[in-house]
Design a protein around this motif. Structure first.
Motif, PDB file in Angstrom:
ATOM      1  N   ASN A 105      25.564 -14.351 -17.580  1.00 55.05           N
ATOM      2  CA  ASN A 105      27.090 -13.898 -17.948  1.00 55.05           C
ATOM      3  C   ASN A 105      27.269 -12.579 -17.193  1.00 55.05           C
ATOM      4  N   TYR A 106      27.930 -12.487 -15.957  1.00 57.15           N
ATOM      5  CA  TYR A 106      27.922 -11.239 -15.110  1.00 57.15           C
ATOM      6  C   TYR A 106      29.290 -11.306 -14.016  1.00 57.15           C
ATOM      7  N   THR A 107      29.857 -10.340 -14.249  1.00 58.56           N
ATOM      8  CA  THR A 107      31.074  -9.975 -13.027  1.00 58.56           C
ATOM      9  C   THR A 107      30.601  -8.555 -12.546  1.00 58.56           C
ATOM     10  N   GLY A 108      30.683  -8.582 -11.333  1.00 56.67           N
ATOM     11  CA  GLY A 108      30.335  -7.437 -10.636  1.00 56.67           C
ATOM     12  C   GLY A 108      29.703  -7.601  -9.046  1.00 56.67           C
ATOM     13  N   PRO A 109      29.413  -6.430  -8.508  1.00 54.38           N
ATOM     14  CA  PRO A 109      28.812  -6.366  -7.225  1.00 54.38           C
ATOM     15  C   PRO A 109      27.459  -7.290  -7.098  1.00 54.38           C
ATOM     16  N   LEU A 110      27.494  -8.149  -6.115  1.00 54.70           N
ATOM     17  CA  LEU A 110      26.427  -8.757  -5.790  1.00 54.70           C
ATOM     18  C   LEU A 110      24.808  -8.138  -5.910  1.00 54.70           C
ATOM     19  N   ARG A 111      25.053  -6.856  -5.134  1.00 56.34           N
ATOM     20  CA  ARG A 111      24.000  -5.980  -4.961  1.00 56.34           C
ATOM     21  C   ARG A 111      23.386  -5.788  -6.399  1.00 56.34           C
ATOM     22  N   ASP A 112      24.096  -5.533  -7.351  1.00 54.28           N
ATOM     23  CA  ASP A 112      23.574  -5.367  -8.794  1.00 54.28           C
ATOM     24  C   ASP A 112      23.051  -6.629  -9.371  1.00 54.28           C
ATOM     25  N   LEU A 113      23.591  -7.632  -8.966  1.00 56.11           N
ATOM     26  CA  LEU A 113      23.267  -8.825  -9.744  1.00 56.11           C
ATOM     27  C   LEU A 113      21.525  -9.079  -9.230  1.00 56.11           C
ATOM     28  N   LEU A 114      21.404  -8.893  -7.829  1.00 57.69           N
ATOM     29  CA  LEU A 114      20.128  -8.963  -7.273  1.00 57.69           C
ATOM     30  C   LEU A 114      19.074  -8.064  -7.979  1.00 57.69           C
ATOM     31  N   ARG A 115      19.594  -6.728  -8.348  1.00 55.96           N
ATOM     32  CA  ARG A 115      18.692  -6.072  -8.970  1.00 55.96           C
ATOM     33  C   ARG A 115      18.339  -6.399 -10.339  1.00 55.96           C
ATOM     34  N   LEU A 116      19.207  -7.008 -11.034  1.00 56.92           N
ATOM     35  CA  LEU A 116      18.888  -7.837 -12.247  1.00 56.92           C
ATOM     36  C   LEU A 116      17.834  -8.724 -12.232  1.00 56.92           C
ATOM     37  N   VAL A 117      18.031  -9.459 -11.099  1.00 55.74           N
ATOM     38  CA  VAL A 117      17.093 -10.844 -10.875  1.00 55.74           C
ATOM     39  C   VAL A 117      15.706 -10.072 -10.786  1.00 55.74           C
ATOM     40  N   GLY A 118      15.440  -8.909  -9.993  1.00 61.01           N
ATOM     41  CA  GLY A 118      14.280  -8.583  -9.694  1.00 61.01           C
ATOM     42  C   GLY A 118      14.216  -7.192  -8.828  1.00 61.01           C
ATOM     43  N   GLU A 119      13.216  -6.281  -9.110  1.00 61.22           N
ATOM     44  CA  GLU A 119      13.521  -4.991  -8.408  1.00 61.22           C
ATOM     45  C   GLU A 119      13.448  -5.150  -6.715  1.00 61.22           C
ATOM     46  N   ASP A 120      12.649  -6.107  -6.564  1.00 58.43           N
ATOM     47  CA  ASP A 120      12.489  -5.970  -5.111  1.00 58.43           C
ATOM     48  C   ASP A 120      13.058  -7.072  -4.422  1.00 58.43           C
ATOM     49  N   ILE A 121      14.144  -7.854  -5.101  1.00 59.74           N
ATOM     50  CA  ILE A 121      14.806  -8.834  -4.134  1.00 59.74           C
ATOM     51  C   ILE A 121      15.646  -8.251  -3.561  1.00 59.74           C
ATOM     52  N   GLU A 122      16.469  -7.106  -3.957  1.00 58.71           N
ATOM     53  CA  GLU A 122      17.559  -6.375  -3.071  1.00 58.71           C
ATOM     54  C   GLU A 122      17.051  -5.693  -2.019  1.00 58.71           C
ATOM     55  N   LEU A 123      15.751  -5.282  -2.159  1.00 59.51           N
ATOM     56  CA  LEU A 123      15.097  -4.416  -1.200  1.00 59.51           C
ATOM     57  C   LEU A 123      14.844  -5.533  -0.078  1.00 59.51           C
ATOM     58  N   ASN A 124      14.365  -6.758  -0.394  1.00 59.83           N
ATOM     59  CA  ASN A 124      13.766  -7.592   0.488  1.00 59.83           C
ATOM     60  C   ASN A 124      15.060  -8.415   1.218  1.00 59.83           C
ATOM     61  N   VAL A 125      16.001  -8.178   0.632  1.00 57.52           N
ATOM     62  CA  VAL A 125      17.425  -8.753   1.268  1.00 57.52           C
ATOM     63  C   VAL A 125      17.557  -7.831   2.256  1.00 57.52           C
ATOM     64  N   ARG A 126      17.444  -6.334   2.088  1.00 59.22           N
ATOM     65  CA  ARG A 126      17.864  -5.487   3.013  1.00 59.22           C
ATOM     66  C   ARG A 126      16.770  -5.484   4.134  1.00 59.22           C
ATOM     67  N   GLU A 127      15.582  -5.610   3.901  1.00 63.21           N
ATOM     68  CA  GLU A 127      14.750  -5.641   4.875  1.00 63.21           C
ATOM     69  C   GLU A 127      14.614  -7.190   5.748  1.00 63.21           C
ATOM     70  N   ARG A 128      15.517  -7.959   5.279  1.00 62.60           N
ATOM     71  CA  ARG A 128      15.687  -9.377   5.928  1.00 62.60           C
ATOM     72  C   ARG A 128      14.420 -10.148   6.017  1.00 62.60           C
ATOM     73  N   LYS A 129      13.646 -10.011   4.617  1.00 62.49           N
ATOM     74  CA  LYS A 129      12.738 -10.880   4.192  1.00 62.49           C
ATOM     75  C   LYS A 129      13.404 -12.173   3.315  1.00 62.49           C
ATOM     76  N   VAL A 130      14.348 -11.820   2.594  1.00 65.69           N
ATOM     77  CA  VAL A 130      15.000 -12.708   1.793  1.00 65.69           C
ATOM     78  C   VAL A 130      16.531 -12.725   2.053  1.00 65.69           C
ATOM     79  N   PHE A 131      17.043 -13.869   1.958  1.00 65.63           N
ATOM     80  CA  PHE A 131      18.561 -14.281   2.391  1.00 65.63           C
ATOM     81  C   PHE A 131      19.275 -14.558   0.975  1.00 65.63           C
ATOM     82  N   VAL A 132      20.865 -14.437   1.088  1.00 64.33           N
ATOM     83  CA  VAL A 132      21.328 -14.833   0.033  1.00 64.33           C
ATOM     84  C   VAL A 132      22.647 -15.462   0.606  1.00 64.33           C
ATOM     85  N   ALA A 133      23.238 -16.455  -0.295  1.00 67.19           N
ATOM     86  CA  ALA A 133      24.218 -17.360   0.090  1.00 67.19           C
ATOM     87  C   ALA A 133      25.046 -17.273  -1.443  1.00 67.19           C
TER      88      ALA A 133
END
Lengths: 78, 149
Positions: A22-50
């Motif tokens: 149950n969430y409304t807000g920026p995708l970036r913060d949602l990724l941080r909720l999923v895991g600390e390193d997910i958003e970092l990995n997205v920034r480093e282009r090791k992980v991608f988002v759709a």
């Protein structure tokens, strides 16, 4: 509810294929909720988002009710 | 008729070739690529593969690739089928068939389609080795660089 799907080694590492949050807000913060390193990995282009089945690079976009977010590694089919 | 399909079942290559061949009397060249599970990967003996996939994105990508290939190379038609789930040694996992009036564009189109599928289709390959280890396959660096540009 936002549905978050995981694929490849990410699903394996998290031990699950999907979350519903149950969430409304920026995708970036949602990724941080999923895991600390997910958003970092997205920034480093090791992980991608759709978002709703389309690749997305702008993590500042808002997500909310009925959105489907997918988190996945680089494709390796064929 | 050409098509795009993501299949959890074995691919009937000859059935697909026959179907495409019979779809038009304009066809003068039909070129096929078959990607097959090989026993050795980076020096290790492979037991089997597993393909994970994101159904909506993978299907969208294959449809886009097929449509673009037909337009770009002036093809008569094209079929792209990717296997997902478990696959054993020798199994057919990627079938690309293109039909055109002449061979030149068909050869070029097949190579282009295979490259695009590897770069653009939301599919992930996991190799299980006979020694009990496994690994998620990383894309070729050049494919990744091209994709994220």
């Amino acid at each position: 509810m936002v549905t978050i799907r995981y694929y490849g080694w990410i699903a394996e590492r998290l031990g699950r294929r999907q979350d519903e949050i149950n969430y409304t807000g920026p995708l970036r913060d949602l990724l941080r909720l999923v895991g600390e390193d997910i958003e970092l990995n997205v920034r480093e282009r090791k992980v991608f988002v759709a978002l709703n089945h389309n690749s997305i690079k702008d993590l500042d976009v808002d997500v909310g009710e009925d959105d489907i977010v997918a988190i996945f590694p680089a494709f390796s089919g064929g | 008729m050409g098509k795009v399909h993501i299949s959890e079942s074995p691919i009937d290559a000859w059935g697909e070739i026959t179907s495409l061949l019979q779809s038009s009397r304009r066809i003068g060249a039909l070129v096929t690529f078959m990607g097959v599970v090989r026993e050795i990967s980076e020096g290790k003996e492979v037991e089997r593969l597993f393909y994970d996939h994101y159904p909506e994105m993978a299907s969208n990508a294959l449809n886009r690739i097929r449509k673009e290939a037909i337009s770009r190379f002036g093809l008569i038609d094209a079929t792209i089928i990717h296997r997902v789930g478990e696959a054993g040694i020798g199994d057919l996992v990627l079938l690309v068939i293109v039909a055109s009036e002449h061979r030149s564009e068909a050869f070029k189109a097949v190579e282009w389609i295979v490259d695009e599928v590897k770069k653009e289709a939301a599919i992930w390959k996991k190799e299980y080795f006979k020694d009990g280890e496994y690994r998620w396959v990383e894309p070729e660096r050049s494919d990744l660089d091209e994709r994220i540009e």
